[in-house]
Design a protein around this motif. Structure first.
Motif, PDB file in Angstrom:
ATOM      1  N   ARG A 180      13.408   3.184   8.150  1.00  0.00           N
ATOM      2  CA  ARG A 180      13.790   2.880   9.463  1.00  0.00           C
ATOM      3  C   ARG A 180      15.303   2.695  10.047  1.00  0.00           C
ATOM      4  NH1 ARG A 180      11.073  -1.654  10.686  1.00  0.00           N
ATOM      5  NH2 ARG A 180      12.726  -3.024  10.850  1.00  0.00           N
ATOM      6  N   HIS A 181      15.969   2.087   9.378  1.00  0.00           N
ATOM      7  CA  HIS A 181      17.408   1.908   9.608  1.00  0.00           C
ATOM      8  C   HIS A 181      18.308   3.093   9.385  1.00  0.00           C
ATOM      9  CE1 HIS A 181      17.133  -2.873   9.241  1.00  0.00           C
ATOM     10  NE2 HIS A 181      16.476  -2.385  10.215  1.00  0.00           N
ATOM     11  N   PHE A 196       0.898  11.129   3.113  1.00  0.00           N
ATOM     12  CA  PHE A 196       1.419   9.648   3.738  1.00  0.00           C
ATOM     13  C   PHE A 196       2.816   9.453   4.455  1.00  0.00           C
ATOM     14  CE2 PHE A 196      -1.920   8.935   0.239  1.00  0.00           C
ATOM     15  CZ  PHE A 196      -2.616   8.140   1.078  1.00  0.00           C
ATOM     16  N   LYS A 197       3.201  10.825   4.616  1.00  0.00           N
ATOM     17  CA  LYS A 197       4.476  10.792   5.655  1.00  0.00           C
ATOM     18  C   LYS A 197       4.260  10.413   6.881  1.00  0.00           C
ATOM     19  CE  LYS A 197       7.161  13.722   3.253  1.00  0.00           C
ATOM     20  NZ  LYS A 197       8.249  12.910   2.352  1.00  0.00           N
ATOM     21  N   GLY A 198       5.288   9.552   7.094  1.00  0.00           N
ATOM     22  CA  GLY A 198       5.228   9.163   8.568  1.00  0.00           C
ATOM     23  C   GLY A 198       6.273   8.073   8.637  1.00  0.00           C
ATOM     24  N   GLN A 199       6.414   7.251   9.674  1.00  0.00           N
ATOM     25  CA  GLN A 199       7.293   5.921  10.003  1.00  0.00           C
ATOM     26  C   GLN A 199       6.724   4.884   9.896  1.00  0.00           C
ATOM     27  OE1 GLN A 199      10.342   6.622  11.044  1.00  0.00           O
ATOM     28  NE2 GLN A 199       9.948   8.925  10.606  1.00  0.00           N
ATOM     29  N   GLY A 200       7.231   3.920   9.955  1.00  0.00           N
ATOM     30  CA  GLY A 200       6.722   2.542   9.667  1.00  0.00           C
ATOM     31  C   GLY A 200       6.131   2.182   8.426  1.00  0.00           C
ATOM     32  N   TRP A 201       5.078   1.128   8.405  1.00  0.00           N
ATOM     33  CA  TRP A 201       4.586   0.832   7.168  1.00  0.00           C
ATOM     34  C   TRP A 201       3.805   1.890   6.548  1.00  0.00           C
ATOM     35  CZ3 TRP A 201       6.347  -3.620   5.087  1.00  0.00           C
ATOM     36  CH2 TRP A 201       6.628  -4.613   5.753  1.00  0.00           C
ATOM     37  N   ARG A 202       3.286   2.828   7.187  1.00  0.00           N
ATOM     38  CA  ARG A 202       2.657   3.907   6.690  1.00  0.00           C
ATOM     39  C   ARG A 202       3.664   4.887   5.731  1.00  0.00           C
ATOM     40  NH1 ARG A 202      -1.974   7.760   7.266  1.00  0.00           N
ATOM     41  NH2 ARG A 202      -1.101   9.914   6.589  1.00  0.00           N
ATOM     42  N   GLY A 247       6.577   3.545   4.795  1.00  0.00           N
ATOM     43  CA  GLY A 247       7.138   2.885   3.550  1.00  0.00           C
ATOM     44  C   GLY A 247       6.257   2.985   2.286  1.00  0.00           C
ATOM     45  N   PHE A 248       4.938   3.048   2.607  1.00  0.00           N
ATOM     46  CA  PHE A 248       3.787   3.159   1.670  1.00  0.00           C
ATOM     47  C   PHE A 248       3.929   4.667   0.865  1.00  0.00           C
ATOM     48  CE2 PHE A 248      -0.455   4.356   0.242  1.00  0.00           C
ATOM     49  CZ  PHE A 248      -0.564   3.469  -0.825  1.00  0.00           C
ATOM     50  N   GLY A 249       4.262   5.715   2.087  1.00  0.00           N
ATOM     51  CA  GLY A 249       4.280   6.987   1.422  1.00  0.00           C
ATOM     52  C   GLY A 249       5.320   7.235   0.874  1.00  0.00           C
ATOM     53  N   ILE A 250       6.424   6.608   0.925  1.00  0.00           N
ATOM     54  CA  ILE A 250       7.775   6.654  -0.077  1.00  0.00           C
ATOM     55  C   ILE A 250       7.225   6.166  -1.395  1.00  0.00           C
ATOM     56  CG2 ILE A 250       9.955   5.648  -0.346  1.00  0.00           C
ATOM     57  CD1 ILE A 250      10.332   5.677   2.522  1.00  0.00           C
ATOM     58  N   LEU A 251       6.400   5.401  -1.533  1.00  0.00           N
ATOM     59  CA  LEU A 251       5.772   4.733  -2.872  1.00  0.00           C
ATOM     60  C   LEU A 251       4.900   5.627  -3.681  1.00  0.00           C
ATOM     61  CD1 LEU A 251       6.149   0.798  -1.968  1.00  0.00           C
ATOM     62  CD2 LEU A 251       7.492   2.078  -4.149  1.00  0.00           C
TER      63      LEU A 251
END
Length: 178
Positions: free
Chosen positions: A87-88, A145-151, A153-157
């Motif tokens: 996000r930052h 799982f691409k996207g912004q926010g918590w989704r 962040g989970f997608g990154i992992l």
């Protein structure tokens, strides 16, 4: 209310991570792999190498069960850190975020232990292949799982978790039939 306030606001361009950015928030320090994600070329490879080095050190201080607990805690911490840092940086999955590579390669090494240098090198090369090329299920997880926010962040992992699973599957087949 004026018509100008209803106009779409311009999107801010993504930020480039720096040492100053990394040190500005604890989440940045974690997500950027304590600096390994700042590598100008192939930050994911540097993050995975950092994971290998730190795992070797952790084995001297922690029992296998404690390493497993650390990995579980690191996944949760990483979800938060990756979400905040992405996000930052204003981008869904910045290449500088390498915590996913670190914790998922820890998982590979933890499950694959005990193994000698050659086996760990094979694990490293397989994991980097699955993470970088993203064949089959890894690519599906990365896109789904691409996207912004918590989704996001989970997608990154999650794609790295799938890469870790694929790596372990190949290594298990290699041990069984090799």
């Amino acid at each position: 209310m004026s018509d100008a306030s209803l106009a779409p606001q311009p999107l801010l361009p993504p930020l480039r991570p720096t040492v100053r950015f990394m040190l500005s928030h604890p989440a940045h320090l974690v997500a950027l792999g304590f600096g390994s994600g700042l590598a100008p070329v192939a930050p994911g490879t540097f993050g995975t190498l950092w994971a290998w080095l730190t795992f070797a050190a952790l084995q001297h201080w922690l029992q296998p069960g404690e390493i497993g607990e650390l990995i579980a805690l690191s996944l949760v911490l990483g979800w938060w850190a990756c979400t905040v840092t992405a996000r930052h940086l204003r981008i869904a999955d910045p290449s500088a975020i390498v915590w996913d590579e670190i914790v998922c390669f820890w998982l590979v090494l933890w499950v694959f232990t005990p193994e000698g240098w050659a086996g760990q090198l094979a694990a490293f090369l397989l994991f980097r292949y699955f993470d970088a090329v993203k064949p089959g299920p890894v690519g599906w997880a990365d896109g789904h799982f691409k996207g912004q926010g918590w989704r996001g962040g989970f997608g990154i992992l999650v794609d790295d978790l799938v890469a870790a699973f694929c790596t372990l599957l190949v290594l298990a087949l290699w041990r069984t039939w090799g």
